[in-house]
Design an enzyme around this catalytic site. Sequence first.
Site, PDB file in Angstrom:
ATOM      1  N   MET A  40       0.949  -1.071  -0.069  1.00 44.25           N
ATOM      2  CA  MET A  40      -0.464   0.334  -0.087  1.00 44.25           C
ATOM      3  C   MET A  40       0.553   1.480   0.141  1.00 44.25           C
ATOM      4  O   MET A  40       0.539   2.286   0.424  1.00 44.25           O
ATOM      5  CB  MET A  40      -1.196   0.284   1.170  1.00 44.25           C
ATOM      6  N   HIS A  48       9.222  -3.087   4.006  1.00 42.79           N
ATOM      7  CA  HIS A  48       9.096  -3.233   2.387  1.00 42.79           C
ATOM      8  C   HIS A  48      10.250  -4.362   1.380  1.00 42.79           C
ATOM      9  O   HIS A  48      10.493  -5.235   0.791  1.00 42.79           O
ATOM     10  CB  HIS A  48       8.576  -2.496   1.469  1.00 42.79           C
TER      11      HIS A  48
HETATM   12  P1  AMP Z   1       1.693  -3.054   3.013  1.00 37.80           P
HETATM   13  O1  AMP Z   1       2.161  -2.109   2.394  1.00 37.80           O
HETATM   14  O2  AMP Z   1       1.524  -2.800   4.931  1.00 37.80           O
HETATM   15  O3  AMP Z   1      -0.130  -2.878   2.826  1.00 37.80           O
HETATM   16  O4  AMP Z   1       2.617  -4.161   3.002  1.00 37.80           O
HETATM   17  C1  AMP Z   1       2.723  -4.570   2.242  1.00 37.80           C
HETATM   18  C2  AMP Z   1       3.486  -5.574   2.824  1.00 37.80           C
HETATM   19  O5  AMP Z   1       4.506  -5.492   2.862  1.00 37.80           O
HETATM   20  C3  AMP Z   1       3.085  -6.945   3.477  1.00 37.80           C
HETATM   21  O6  AMP Z   1       3.128  -8.412   2.082  1.00 37.80           O
HETATM   22  C4  AMP Z   1       3.751  -6.855   4.468  1.00 37.80           C
HETATM   23  O7  AMP Z   1       3.502  -7.567   5.882  1.00 37.80           O
HETATM   24  C5  AMP Z   1       4.722  -6.281   4.883  1.00 37.80           C
HETATM   25  N1  AMP Z   1       5.425  -6.103   5.528  1.00 37.80           N
HETATM   26  C6  AMP Z   1       4.354  -4.659   6.061  1.00 37.80           C
HETATM   27  N2  AMP Z   1       5.652  -4.285   7.182  1.00 37.80           N
HETATM   28  C7  AMP Z   1       6.919  -5.232   7.344  1.00 37.80           C
HETATM   29  C8  AMP Z   1       7.505  -5.796   8.233  1.00 37.80           C
HETATM   30  N3  AMP Z   1       7.971  -4.625   9.148  1.00 37.80           N
HETATM   31  N4  AMP Z   1       8.455  -6.753   8.009  1.00 37.80           N
HETATM   32  C9  AMP Z   1       7.592  -7.522   6.853  1.00 37.80           C
HETATM   33  N5  AMP Z   1       7.305  -7.190   6.326  1.00 37.80           N
HETATM   34  C10 AMP Z   1       6.765  -6.068   6.094  1.00 37.80           C
END
Ligand code: AMP
Length: 289
Positions: free
Chosen positions: A30, A37
């Site tokens: 997102m 990420h």
């Molecule tokens: P988001 O942008 O929050 O929807 O996250 C996109 C992807 O990044 C998802 O697969 C999340 O689980 C992963 N993600 C977000 N924060 C972290 C983190 N601190 N460590 C590892 N993966 C993450």
Amino acid sequence: MKVIRKIGEMMDISEIYRREGRTIGFVPTMGYLHQGHTSLFKIARKKSHILVVSIFVNPLQFGPNEDYKEYPRDLQRDLEICKNENVDIVFAPSESEMYLKDFSTFVEVKNLDEELCGKYRPGHFIGVATVVLKLFNIVKPHIAVFGLKDAQQYFIIRRMVRDLNLDIEIIPGPTIRESDGLAMSSRNVYLNSEERKQATVLYKSLMLAKDIIEKGERSASRIIYEMEKFIKENAPLSKIQYIQIVDTNNLKPIEELKSEFLIALAVFFGKTRLIDNIIISLDGTTNII
Ligand code: AMP
């Protein structure tokens, strides 16, 4: 690096890559990118010829009183980060491109959404599964990487892929943390300096649980009690939404700890909702594959 905004264009390019025999790796996000990420980009990069990252704040996964409008967005900064990470394609569709006015098809992964975040965010995982299936159909990846920071999301996507026979390998990536243990999250920018200091209690309480378990404790309710006590004593600004210990096979609560389980929590600091978790395997078997 190519930036694609149209679904048709993304589908055409992916089709060409597939016909050329190139492996497509995909990381849905997102945006408001951070090292959590980019760690997933690196995993996908290693396993594929073409790396596609999507940036789309998905309205379908936000509840009516949640932070869809306030969710941090900065596409220019994200594109710079993607360029530096050797991303080949950023797919950044608009909301109207993704959801036509009379959009009416939804994906529900039952059972796995009943506890943890699913219990407190009704409809959230329907929104997640629906957008992820759409993105899979558009990007046509061979592999996709998801962070264990959102462990319930990872298990739900994996179940959807299995149940619907999607020909995509789902790979988990470990949670990336700040130096004081706070899990990286786009939402951390909402925290003021005092909240930010106290937010370390999430990870510290998980480490406390791990420690107690290593000393032999096997009662989930006693561990949850100790975590709750620790958080209340050390973070007066916090409000616990849930602390749960669930079996990784079905995401259902367990009382006696055995085999592999997930300890997860959600804690509010003001309006900011933070989540974290750890997975512990007592017998060496793991569902994280
Ligand atoms: P988001 O942008 O929050 O929807 O996250 C996109 C992807 O990044 C998802 O697969 C999340 O689980 C992963 N993600 C977000 N924060 C972290 C983190 N601190 N460590 C590892 N993966 C993450």
